[in-house]
Structures are given as C-alpha cells and as structure tokens.
Design an enzyme around this catalytic site. Structure first.
Site, PDB file in Angstrom:
ATOM      1  CB  CYS A  69      50.812  24.118   0.640  1.00 22.85           C
ATOM      2  SG  CYS A  69      49.464  25.132   1.280  1.00 22.85           S
ATOM      3  CB  CYS A  72      45.652  23.063   0.750  1.00 21.76           C
ATOM      4  SG  CYS A  72      46.070  24.602  -0.104  1.00 21.76           S
ATOM      5  CB  CYS A 406      49.196  46.389   5.584  1.00 18.95           C
ATOM      6  SG  CYS A 406      49.277  45.788   3.897  1.00 18.95           S
ATOM      7  CB  CYS A 408      53.442  44.786   2.646  1.00 16.89           C
ATOM      8  SG  CYS A 408      51.925  45.424   1.925  1.00 16.89           S
ATOM      9  CG  ASP A 450      71.095   3.493  -3.214  1.00 14.82           C
ATOM     10  OD1 ASP A 450      71.077   2.367  -2.702  1.00 14.82           O
ATOM     11  OD2 ASP A 450      71.119   3.686  -4.442  1.00 14.82           O
ATOM     12  CG  ASP A 645      70.405   5.971  -7.992  1.00 12.37           C
ATOM     13  OD1 ASP A 645      70.298   5.213  -7.010  1.00 12.37           O
ATOM     14  OD2 ASP A 645      70.932   5.617  -9.063  1.00 12.37           O
TER      15      ASP A 645
END
Length: 750
Positions: A69, A72, A406, A408, A450, A645
C-alpha cells in the site's frame, strides 16, 4: 551487486530491476518526472523528492518488492531518507520503483536500509527486463492467517472444556500471531517509523495479554493480517496491468541488413534500422512505413475499433498490429522511448504527482498510540509515586486504560465500512479496488468519458444506405456484402451482419482483391464492384453524391462508396452505437452535482454527434499524452474521474483523481483503473459514487462511536467508576456497534 555511480546518461527501461545511476542534471529528461511531485510526508524525516539536488548529485533507482500500500511506500522512503548523503527520495508505488538522489555512492547503504525495514530490493545485474512475478502458492501467501485462525478455533474449543487451558492456548495463539508483526514493528522503529500501524498492533496485543484479554488480543491480530493480505492482493492485481502493457511489444525484432534478415533483441534497435513485421505481428518500436499502403490495428493504443489505413511515409507507433500484409518500417525511436514506453512513463509520472494515500488508522496511530501509552503509564505510576496510592490499584487502572486503548473498534471501524461498501458495489456490478479508491470516488465533481467502447458500444453498425436510381437499398447492401465476404475488417463485418439481419441473399463473389489503404474489389454477377473510402475513389465524385457524403460525415458517420465501372452505385454510412443507458447515467450524474466531458481520439465530427446527443462538452482528436494533459487540467479545477476502456486511457486514468474502466475494456485499462464497471452499465457509475459518499459517512459515524466510547470509559476508569471488565465490555461493545453500523451499507447493493 550494485552498479557504480556514473555521469553517463542512461535511458531507464520500465520494469528493469537494476540499480540505474542517472545524473541529476537539468538536462536529464529521463529522470525529470521521478522528482516532479512531493514525496509522502513520512513523519517529515525523509528528504522530499522535489528538494533541489546538489550539483554533484547522482540519481539511483531500484525495484522494491513487498510494498502492499501507499503506507508501505512511505516507510520505504523514511528508511532510505535516513541514509547519510541522500538528498531526495521517492517511491513510485505503481511500478515498485525507489528513486534516490544523493551525493556520493550510497547504493549499498540504501539497499541495506530498505532491507532492514522489511522489504526486498532487486539490485543491479539481477535482471535486465521486468519479468512477470512467479505466482506464489495459496499456502505460502496465507499460511499465517490460516494457522492463526485454526489456533483460535482450537483455543476456543479448549476453553470450553477447561478455561485455564483455554487461556494458555489463547496466549500461545496470540504470541504466534504477534511474532511477525512485532518483528516488523521493531524493524520499522530502527528505520525511523516509530509509530507505524505494526507498532500499534504490537502494543495493543501485548497490553491485552498483560491484563488477560487473550481472546481480544488474538482477534486484533487476525483482523490486521487479513487487512494486510487484501491490500497485498489488490496491489498485485493493479500491477498486472502494467505487465500487460509491456507484453504489447515483442521480445525480438526482425532487422534487415543488406537484404538479409536477422533476429535481434529490442535493446539493439536504433533509429534508422529497417525492420520487418509480418501480417498479424506487433511493431516492436516506433517507425515510418516504407512499403505502404497497409492497414494497422491501433485499438490497443487508441481504443478505436476500426483499423487505420496508412501510406508510405506515415509514422506507426509501437504496439500496433499489421492487419493484412508484411510491412517494412524504418525505426524512429530509441530503446525505452517508444509509444508504449512513453505511456508507461506517463503512468509513473501520474502516480508520482498524485498525493500518496495513507490509511486513516496508520495516520491516527502516530498520535493515538503514544497518547494512550502515556496516559496508561502516568496512571500507573504518578498516583503511587506522588500521592502514596497503592501500586496494585493504579497498575490495575493503567492496564485497564491500556485495554481501553486497544484499537479493536478503531481497527475494524474503517475496514468494516469499506468492506461492506465494496461488497455492495460488487453486487451492483462495480469493482472498486480498495478503500483508498472508494474514498477518492466520493470526492468526484466531474467525469471524463472516452467515446468508443465507453459512451458507445465500440461496434460499427450500418446507419445509412443511399442507392442509385437503378438499385434499391437491399440490392446495394447485398452487393456490398458479397464483396466483403470473408473479411475481418470491422466495417466489412458490419455490412455483412446487416445483410444477414435483413434476410438478404448474398450473391457469390469472385476475384476478391483488397487494396490496402484504398478499399476492396470483387466480381459480382459478372460486374466488377469496388468499395472505397470517399478520399480513395479512383475517379472524381460528382457534386450530387459528394453532398450526400459530406452530410453523413458531418453526422459523425464513416462512409463507404460503391463503384461499378465509373459510376457511383451508392453509399453506405456506418456509425458506432450510443449505449442505451448513457443518457440516463449523464442525467443522474448531474443530479449529484457532477458534470461530464468526453475525451476521444476520434474525429471531431463523430465526437460532436455523440456529445450533442448526450448534452456534454467534448475534446476530440486527442493522443494519449493529450488526454493526460487535459485530464490534469480538469483535475486541477475539481476532482476528476476518468472512464475509459483502452490502453490509451490508462495514463489519463492515473492522472485523474480516480480511473474507472469499462468491464469490456482492455486488460491494461481494467488493471490500471481504480474501479471497473464489470457489467458494462454506465448507470452503475452514479450508483457507485452515491455508495462511496454513504461509505464515507458510515466511517465517520464508526470512528465517532469508537473514540467516543473510549473517551467515556477512560474518564470513568480514572475516576474508579468502571473496572477491568467494563473496559473489556467497552471495547467489545464498540466493536459490535461499528460492525453493525457498517453492515447497513450492504442494503445499498440490492
């Protein structure tokens, strides 16, 4: 092994894994785009890519594997930016390329820093061209998740039989899942990313273990690993489109030297070389046609379904296919600078210009994690040290606060809404590639379409037939179909299909002959009949027929002239068909406050006809680079979605805020785009935008619930009103609430 720094200018070849030193001089055109946009913030510790390089700077590039991602990419930039001597860093996530500008040879140090951060670096000399990555087995990619899930199920079964043994089993399960995450968190801390999401997960799971919340600790880790796996899969799928684009060029070319043929790799071709391409073969480089006329299928680049007729001296782009004959061309492009390479570079450039997308949880963790840790620590030590309070009581409260912290509910709040939104979209025939794309989709205020294959079906059909006095329409159509029998040309196929639909008897034709770039001729009923483009008719056309031809062409139709002897027997107009749902989709977009514009490589008359029917603006005759320029201008005015496309649409899709492909489009368009209309229904476009906006609202609600409950129980815990079990309830309850709220989005997929 790394390559030494060099002052020689080298042409970067897309996907090449080697480390490629490039001089960072103003004249280095090949590297300009690499540093044209700002680098991700990356804790504001790594040098920005737009920082002016020192006069003696050298630019290096690597392929980096393991980035799932944009977060990163930010971590890799942070790690590389910590190396002494580095003046600028940028990661091009779409092509997995790391670009570093530095004074002196920092290659080994950068490679080691990136590896220490947990990512793989492909160094110089390991491969010269980008090869498709080897498909990893399901077990290899998912074994951690499978093992952790199996251990959680086993732990639960054990706990029903023996709570003590079950608790021990959950501890072992959590430690098993925590080990790889904690190891990566430590690597990132050492490389400069102190509060990455891996750190958040490590602290949360460890804190939950300390206070005995083993079930919750294991579930947090499982959810995190599932999210990382999905992001990795999405990134891999996106990059397959870039690999498909490279496949448009053959690996070798046939070069003619003194009348002799020799097979050479593309890297050996130079401008001025003469190459041979057989019928059905793709051009390995840009060139000038030497033995025209000839027909070329340019649909892979332009998206237009009708082959283009080219004459001697006309330029032809790499990636085009010779339709009907063997051709010779004189090469005009250097290795790495063909039309395909330019499109790839535009995709890279567009990706580098776009602001990097960071996950909300990862951003928030940089503030949230240290605050929660600090509050828990202060609660555990300040009262006993300064106020003489019991250590056991306040350590207990500190652990309770850590459990309240936490994440969660926070971890699941965003992905639960995103997953529900993506699932709802898929039910409606829309594939959206991840939460980042869904988030950008809600911002859209204008859509660029397009034409061929997007607003139209991309299938030419007979739209007008005008016959001379001695023939009727059906007779003219039957004769034209006879001449076209056996052709693969889309216009010829359309004529034959129309004749079949009308139930006409098609006579036999003899001596069929295709005159490339001019037309097709055959003997039918003992008469020689030719079908030509208006500009290729052998003799002048009288004003009566010319006026009719001009009328049809002004309506955006392609015209074929039928000639027998020296007399015009009639004309046939062919045009693409507007999608049945195009008007309604445009109307619904307007209701959402979104304006439409058409960008096409087609001729202005055909574009004007389609745009007029839809009531939208248009720009015609655009090359791929023109579409990129227009898309960039529009995107600067307001967030833009590009719908297309063809391969030619891919760079514009990357330049826009979000790219959307039609399900019937090319593989490159589908894989490059951030979203796809899998059922080819334009009506799903406004529905997709409405869903994206609803998902954003849902995420805000979830985050408010998660943080609100945590803030409430943080206060009550410090006051002694609530204890450890209420902290567990607060976390579990918030998780249940945000999950239930996210599931409401699934109704929008029905």
């Amino acid at each position: 092994m790394t390559a030494p720094a060099s002052s020689e200018k080298k042409t970067p070849q897309f996907g090449s894994a080697p480390l490629t030193p490039l001089p960072a001089s103003p004249g280095d055109h090949c590297g300009d785009h690499c540093c044209s946009g700002p680098a991700p913030s990356a804790e504001n510790t790594s040098p920005r890519a737009d920082t002016p390089p020192p006069p003696d700077a050298t630019r290096y590039s690597w392929q980096v594997q393991g980035m799932d991602c944009a977060a990163c990419a930010r971590k890799v930039e942070t790690a590389a930016g910590k190396v002494a001597g580095v003046s600028a860093v940028q990661v091009l996530f779409a092509t997995e390329k790391l670009v570093v500008t530095a004074s002196g040879d920092v290659s080994r140090a950068v490679e080691q820093a990136v590896r220490d951060a947990g990512y793989q670096v492909v160094a110089s000399g390991e491969q010269n061209t980008r090869q498709p990555p080897e498909e990893a087995s399901f077990w290899r990619e998912n074994r951690t998740i499978v093992i952790l899930t199996a251990m959680m199920i086993a732990s639960q079964l054990i706990s029903w039989a023996s709570p003590v043994a079950g608790n021990i089993a959950f501890i072992i399960t959590t430690l098993t899942g925590l080990y790889p995450i904690a190891r990566q968190a430590w690597r990132l801390i050492r490389s400069g990313s102190w509060f990455a999401i891996e750190t958040l997960m490590t602290v949360a799971a460890a804190g939950a273990l300390v206070i005995g919340a083993t079930h919750e600790a294991a579930m947090v880790l499982l959810l995190f690993l599932l999210g990382e796996r999905l992001e990795g899969w999405s990134a891999s799928r996106a990059r397959k489109g870039v690999s498909a684009l490279m496949a448009l060029k053959p690996e070798v070319a046939t070069r003619l030297v003194d009348g002799q043929r020799e097979s050479v790799p593309l890297a050996d071709l130079r401008p001025g070389d003469v190459i041979e391409v057989p019928a059905g073969g793709r051009l390995p480089a840009d060139g000038v046609l030497l033995n025209g006329p000839a027909s070329f299928d340019e649909s892979a680049l332009t998206g237009e379904s009708v082959p283009a007729e080219r004459q001697s001296g006309d330029p032809i782009a790499a990636g085009c296919t010779s339709v009907n004959r063997l051709v010779n061309l004189r090469v005009t492009s250097r290795p790495g600078e063909s039309a395909i390479d330019r499109i790839l570079k535009m995709i890279e450039e567009a990706d580098s210009r776009r602001a990097p997308i960071e996950r909300f949880i990862d951003r928030f963790s940089r503030i949230y994690t240290p605050i929660i840790m600090a509050i828990a620590l202060l609660a555990a030590v300040i009262p006993p040290l300064l106020l003489g309070q019991p250590w056991e009581l306040w350590i207990y409260k500190g652990l309770a606060l850590l459990l309240i912290g936490c994440p969660c509910a926070l971890v699941i709040s965003t992905p639960a809404a995103i997953t529900s939104g993506l699932a709802a979209a898929s039910r409606r025939g829309a594939l959206i590639k991840g939460g980042a794309a869904l988030e950008r989709l809600r911002q859209i205020r204008q859509v660029a379409f397009d034409k061929t294959g997007t607003l139209t079906l991309g299938q030419p059909q007979v739209s007008a037939i005008m016959a001379s006095d001695n023939l009727d329409e059906d007779q003219l159509l039957a004769l034209a179909a006879a001449v076209e029998q056996g052709t693969s040309h889309p216009l010829g196929v359309a004529i034959i299909n129309e004749a079949h639909q009308r139930g006409l008897t098609i006579p036999q034709a003899q001596s069929q002959h295709t005159r490339a770039g001019i037309g097709i001729e055959a003997e039918v009923n003992h008469q020689y009949l030719g079908l030509y483009a208006p500009s290729r008719v052998p003799q002048p056309i009288d004003s009566h027929w010319q006026q009719r031809i001009d009328t049809l062409e002004s309506q955006g139709q392609t015209v074929i002239v039928a000639i027998c002897g020296e007399q015009v027997q009639g004309i046939i107009g062919l045009s693409d068909t507007l999608r049945a749902d195009a008007r309604q989709a445009i109307a619904q977009l307007r209701e959402l406050g979104i304006e439409g514009v058409m960008l096409t490589g087609d001729n202005p008359r055909a574009a004007a006809a389609v745009a007029g029917e839809l009531g939208i603006t248009y720009q015609a005759g655009l090359l791929p680079e023109d579409k990129v320029s227009v898309a960039r201008q529009l995107n600067q005015q307001a967030p833009l979605a590009m719908v297309g496309d063809g391969i030619n649409d891919a760079p514009a899709m990357k330049t826009a805020t979000i790219g959307i492909a039609m399900g019937s489009g090319t593989d490159v368009a589908l894989e490059t785009a951030d979203a796809a209309l899998t059922r080819n229904s334009l009506l799903e476009l406004p529905a997709m935008i409405r869903l994206a906006r609803a998902t954003h609202d849902n995420i805000r609600q979830n985050i408010s619930v998660a943080l609100g409950l945590k803030a409430l129980f943080l206060i009550t815990t410090l006051l002694g009103v609530t204890g450890l079990w209420m902290a567990v309830l607060a976390d579990s309850g918030a998780t249940a609430l945000v999950t239930a709220n996210a599931l409401r989005l699934l109704r929008k997929g029905k």
